[in-house]
Write an enzyme that holds these catalytic residues in place. Structure first.
Site, PDB file in Angstrom:
ATOM      1  N   HIS A 154      40.508  23.740  46.522  1.00  0.00           N
ATOM      2  CA  HIS A 154      39.719  23.972  47.738  1.00  0.00           C
ATOM      3  C   HIS A 154      39.118  22.675  48.264  1.00  0.00           C
ATOM      4  CE1 HIS A 154      39.120  28.611  47.180  1.00  0.00           C
ATOM      5  NE2 HIS A 154      40.320  28.287  47.610  1.00  0.00           N
ATOM      6  N   ASN A 169      40.839  31.795  39.575  1.00  0.00           N
ATOM      7  CA  ASN A 169      40.592  30.582  40.358  1.00  0.00           C
ATOM      8  C   ASN A 169      41.101  29.332  39.661  1.00  0.00           C
ATOM      9  OD1 ASN A 169      39.290  32.101  42.339  1.00  0.00           O
ATOM     10  ND2 ASN A 169      37.350  32.009  41.228  1.00  0.00           N
ATOM     11  N   LYS A 174      47.118  40.496  37.928  1.00  0.00           N
ATOM     12  CA  LYS A 174      45.969  40.471  38.843  1.00  0.00           C
ATOM     13  C   LYS A 174      45.250  41.819  38.797  1.00  0.00           C
ATOM     14  CE  LYS A 174      43.948  39.040  43.057  1.00  0.00           C
ATOM     15  NZ  LYS A 174      43.994  38.201  44.235  1.00  0.00           N
ATOM     16  N   ARG A 177      37.125  37.691  36.532  1.00  0.00           N
ATOM     17  CA  ARG A 177      37.969  37.468  37.709  1.00  0.00           C
ATOM     18  C   ARG A 177      38.029  35.994  38.102  1.00  0.00           C
ATOM     19  NH1 ARG A 177      38.673  41.114  43.227  1.00  0.00           N
ATOM     20  NH2 ARG A 177      40.110  39.658  44.205  1.00  0.00           N
ATOM     21  N   HIS A 195      47.661  25.887  51.015  1.00  0.00           N
ATOM     22  CA  HIS A 195      46.759  26.409  49.981  1.00  0.00           C
ATOM     23  C   HIS A 195      47.429  26.364  48.595  1.00  0.00           C
ATOM     24  CE1 HIS A 195      43.819  28.979  48.000  1.00  0.00           C
ATOM     25  NE2 HIS A 195      44.831  29.704  47.548  1.00  0.00           N
ATOM     26  N   LYS A 200      39.826  40.869  48.213  1.00  0.00           N
ATOM     27  CA  LYS A 200      39.046  39.769  48.788  1.00  0.00           C
ATOM     28  C   LYS A 200      39.546  39.550  50.210  1.00  0.00           C
ATOM     29  CE  LYS A 200      37.664  36.825  44.949  1.00  0.00           C
ATOM     30  NZ  LYS A 200      37.785  35.470  44.390  1.00  0.00           N
ATOM     31  N   HIS A 205      41.655  26.191  41.600  1.00  0.00           N
ATOM     32  CA  HIS A 205      41.098  26.363  42.939  1.00  0.00           C
ATOM     33  C   HIS A 205      39.879  25.487  43.224  1.00  0.00           C
ATOM     34  CE1 HIS A 205      43.888  29.671  43.010  1.00  0.00           C
ATOM     35  NE2 HIS A 205      43.532  30.030  44.218  1.00  0.00           N
ATOM     36  N   ARG A 208      31.764  49.628  60.305  1.00  0.00           N
ATOM     37  CA  ARG A 208      31.275  49.553  58.910  1.00  0.00           C
ATOM     38  C   ARG A 208      32.345  49.916  57.886  1.00  0.00           C
ATOM     39  NH1 ARG A 208      26.738  51.737  61.436  1.00  0.00           N
ATOM     40  NH2 ARG A 208      25.179  50.133  61.776  1.00  0.00           N
ATOM     41  N   GLU A 248      34.034  39.877  40.839  1.00  0.00           N
ATOM     42  CA  GLU A 248      33.979  38.524  40.273  1.00  0.00           C
ATOM     43  C   GLU A 248      32.604  38.164  39.699  1.00  0.00           C
ATOM     44  OE1 GLU A 248      36.463  35.657  42.263  1.00  0.00           O
ATOM     45  OE2 GLU A 248      35.109  34.071  41.669  1.00  0.00           O
ATOM     46  N   GLU A 253      50.981  30.124  42.719  1.00  0.00           N
ATOM     47  CA  GLU A 253      50.128  31.247  42.299  1.00  0.00           C
ATOM     48  C   GLU A 253      50.836  32.080  41.222  1.00  0.00           C
ATOM     49  OE1 GLU A 253      47.012  31.448  43.323  1.00  0.00           O
ATOM     50  OE2 GLU A 253      46.853  30.781  45.406  1.00  0.00           O
TER      51      GLU A 253
END
Ligand SMILES: NC(=O)c1ccc[n+]([C@@H]2O[C@H](COP(=O)([O-])OP(=O)(O)OC[C@H]3O[C@@H](n4cnc5c(N)ncnc54)[C@H](O)[C@@H]3O)[C@@H](O)[C@H]2O)c1
Length: 382
Positions: free
Chosen positions: A253, A246, A228, A242, A267, A144, A249, A122, A238, A186
């Protein structure tokens, strides 16, 4: 010189340490964070071949016993099988809640090892030691973590902040040019989304950055991490701002999914193409000056980066197919797709009311241009 960018997230606060040669000090940097002098290192074969011995030596000097899991390099490791292997290995190594896991690699290893740490018992703490430009400026910061599902990119994951990020910019010396350029997308993204001055600095200094100038690298990685960190601190999970990160993206994606997360498109290459399309769309919708998309494309072209649909080898779905792939993205909310659009370079915003017909028309035109380019001179670019 080593610089520190703080990420002040209350009890989850941590430091991003950036500098050339940090690998040699990794042991000294990490030792104070450990309850017992043992560290489980998750890495992959390419990084291990080039840099694992130096890391282990640095840890040994600080009295830390390192155990390493070496996975296959590449995006395929970031799936259910890679997660099972990593988590089971950590359990077999008896990594406990007071221990730390070290992610030593690019974004693939950072996302995977971070997620394994998040679900192990956990939640076990982890440290990011990013070895690609993309990971140093983006994926190692912000918490993330996750893996890909066969149904889409990064669909399984958790927010789990690292307890330290150590970015040794000298590790980028061994990075293949294509991966460097992909990561650079990026870096440029930060200028495009929120700092026109930084984008201008990049237009002037990116060639020095690409040729390995240590000061240019330090500045670019530091500025990217600062931007960032500020955004992550304001919106850790997010809910709003945030999403600006993206930029490029939603398109990117879909293109990654269309190319099967393969070598056909990295990517960062998807992000560069996505940024160009996002600025094109913004200009077509009358939101930003017509010159902005040309300036973005010109900079990416000057950096020798893939930045148009025409730069992707092989066949792609048609425009409607690409829009359908976007529908699988995590950025869908209430059935609406979120696009990051721009009022100008350095001034992005999140739009949820974009007419998908306009998106499809833009993609159809870009795909048609791709067809024309592919058959220039009777030769097909494949
Ligand atoms: N978590 C986030 O916030 C976030 C943000 C952006 C991207 N990502 C994820 O990051 C991943 C992409 O990361 P990436 O581009 O770093 O990919 P990667 O981890 O696959 O690394 C790219 C390539 O570089 C090699 N490599 C790594 N370090 C090297 C070094 N120092 N020298 C030589 N070769 C080296 C690797 O073996 C690999 O072939 C994607 O899965 C993407 O979804 C996550």
């Amino acid at each position: 010189m080593t610089v520190t960018v703080p990420v002040p997230l209350g009890e989850r606060a941590y430091a991003i340490r950036i500098g050339a040669g940090l690998l040699g000090q990794a042991g000294a940097e990490i030792a104070p964070m450990l309850r017992r002098p043992r560290l489980a290192v998750v890495t992959e074969a390419t990084v291990a071949r080039l840099h694992l011995a130096a890391l282990e030596e640095s840890l040994a000097v600080a009295g830390i016993e390192a155990r390493a899991l070496v996975l296959e390099p590449g995006e395929a490791a970031k799936g259910w099988h890679g997660l099972e292997r990593t988590t089971e290995w950590l359990i077999a190594e008896r990594v406990g809640r007071d221990d730390r896991v070290l992610a030593f690699g690019g974004g693939v290893i950072g996302d995977l090892a971070g997620f394994a740490a998040a679900i192990l018992r956990r939640g076990v703490g982890f440290i990011q030691m990013p070895t690609t430009l993309l990971a140093q400026v983006d994926s190692s910061v912000g918490g993330k973590t996750g893996i890909n599902s066969p149904q889409g990119k990064n669909l399984v994951g958790a927010f789990h902040q690292p307890s330290l990020v150590l970015a040794d910019t000298a590790l980028l010396d061994t990075l293949p040019e294509r991966d460097f350029r992909a990561g650079y997308a990026e870096v440029a993204k930060y200028g495009l989304l929120g700092d026109a001055g930084f984008f201008g600095w990049l237009e002037a200094n990116a060639p020095a950055l690409a040729s390995g100038d240590p000061e240019a690298r330090l500045h670019a990685v530091r500025r990217s991490c600062e931007m960032k960190a500020v955004i992550v601190v304001r919106d850790e999970t997010e809910q709003g701002e945030r999403a600006l990160l993206n930029l490029g993206h939603t398109f990117g994606h879909a293109l990654e999914a269309a190319t099967g997360y393969s070598d056909r498109l990295l990517h960062g290459e998807g992000v560069a193409i996505g940024c160009t399309l996002a600025f094109d769309l913004s200009a077509r919708l009358g939101l930003c000056p017509q010159e902005a998309p040309s300036r973005v494309a010109a900079h990416f072209a000057a950096m020798g980066m893939r930045h148009r649909l025409a730069d992707i080898p092989g066949t792609l779905p048609d425009a409607a197919g690409l829009v359908a792939l976007m529908g699988q993205d995590k950025k869908v909310r209430d059935g609406r797709l979120a696009f990051v659009l721009a009022r100008d370079i350095g001034d992005a915003f999140v739009a949820r009311d974009v007419d998908l017909g306009r998106v499809e028309a833009l993609l159809a035109e870009a795909l048609a241009g791709r067809g024309r380019r592919e058959t220039v001179g009777g030769k097909t670019r494949r």
